[in-house]
Design an enzyme around this catalytic site. Structure first.
Site: not given
Length: 289
Positions: A26-27
């Protein structure tokens, strides 16, 4: 290792890649930070290489729990109401030291770590494959409590797609994709990223107009050494926020770009611009990073 480190970068792509050897994370929408634990202290570096320890002292204190000789790459984030608040992280990074300490007391930061660049017994690890660095990272952080935590990672593209679709409301802005056999691409766009917004990052190197109410920005996009571009006229509300951040930047004279004179500043303020606007016309700034 030589410090400051040039952090790895990610190239924007339209879809999550698939195939063998891909890993996905996930960013998080925060402030890129290198965390270095020395024998005596903890030093935090911004993406630009500037030392920002005083702005993230709560993370520095937490980092003392790491073994000396550890260097991590990750994101300083601030959670508010169950969501990653990018504006809060940007305000902390751009504030004075006194203000940063007050903000830390109100909303403590967390450190989302995704890589280990130096290991207390293995030394520099940037040449190791991602999967090996990931294992070392998890081992290092096994007994380290929050606010320092490893980001989730998966080699299952279906899980990454579910993250991309379901975590936006929690402040996750997309997915970063990395090859499992690849080393750490210091200073290069060796990773890929898929974001919900079709934007790209630009470093603010100057402004036009008054410092307290800039009209336009001078921007550096992509690799170092490229031409400086001027933005379109800023939205008034956005201009006010950027002005607050510019107060922490050092003015280093005047320069010219595209036939106009702008005030040059030295700092690590980053903004997002609409992807593709750099080649045709002026750049449209959408928000601060």
């Amino acid at each position: 290792m030589e410090y400051p480190i040039r952090p790895a970068l990610a190239q924007a792509v339209p879809v999550i890649p698939h195939g063998p050897d891909w890993w996905y994370e996930p960013k998080f929408d925060g402030h890129r930070t290198i965390l270095r634990r020395t024998e005596d202290t903890v030093i935090l570096y911004a993406r630009s290489g500037r030392v920002v320890t005083s702005h993230w002292m709560d993370l520095a204190v937490a980092g003392m729990g790491l073994h000396p000789g550890t260097t991590l790459d990750g994101e300083a984030v601030i959670w508010k109401d169950g969501k990653v608040d990018f504006g809060a992280a940007q305000s902390r990074a751009a504030s004075s030291i006194t203000r940063a300490r007050a903000l830390a007391a109100q909303h403590p930061a967390s450190y989302a770590a995704w890589d280990v660049l130096e290991h207390p017994t293995r030394g520099q690890t940037t040449g190791l494959p991602y999967t090996e660095r990931r294992r070392l990272l998890l081992d290092l952080l096994h007994d380290i409590p929050p606010p320092i935590q490893a980001v989730p990672a998966t080699d299952d593209r279906a899980v990454a797609v579910a993250w991309y679709a379901g975590l936006q409301e929690q402040g996750i802005e997309g997915i970063v994709c990395k090859k499992g056999t690849a080393g750490y691409p210091a200073g290069r766009r060796g990773w890929t990223k898929v974001r919900h917004a079709d934007t790209e990052d630009a470093l603010v190197v100057g402004y036009l107009g008054p410092r307290r109410r800039p009209h336009r920005l001078a921007l550096a996009i992509g690799d170092e050494g490229g031409p400086i571009r001027l933005s379109a006229r800023l939205d008034p509300v956005l201009a006010g926020r950027i002005a607050d951040a510019l107060t922490a930047a050092e003015v280093i004279g005047e320069r010219r770009a595209e036939g106009e004179t702008y005030t040059r500043v030295d700092g690590d303020l980053t903004v997002e611009v609409l992807a593709g606007t750099g080649r045709h016309g002026t750049l449209t700034v959408t928000r601060m990073r």
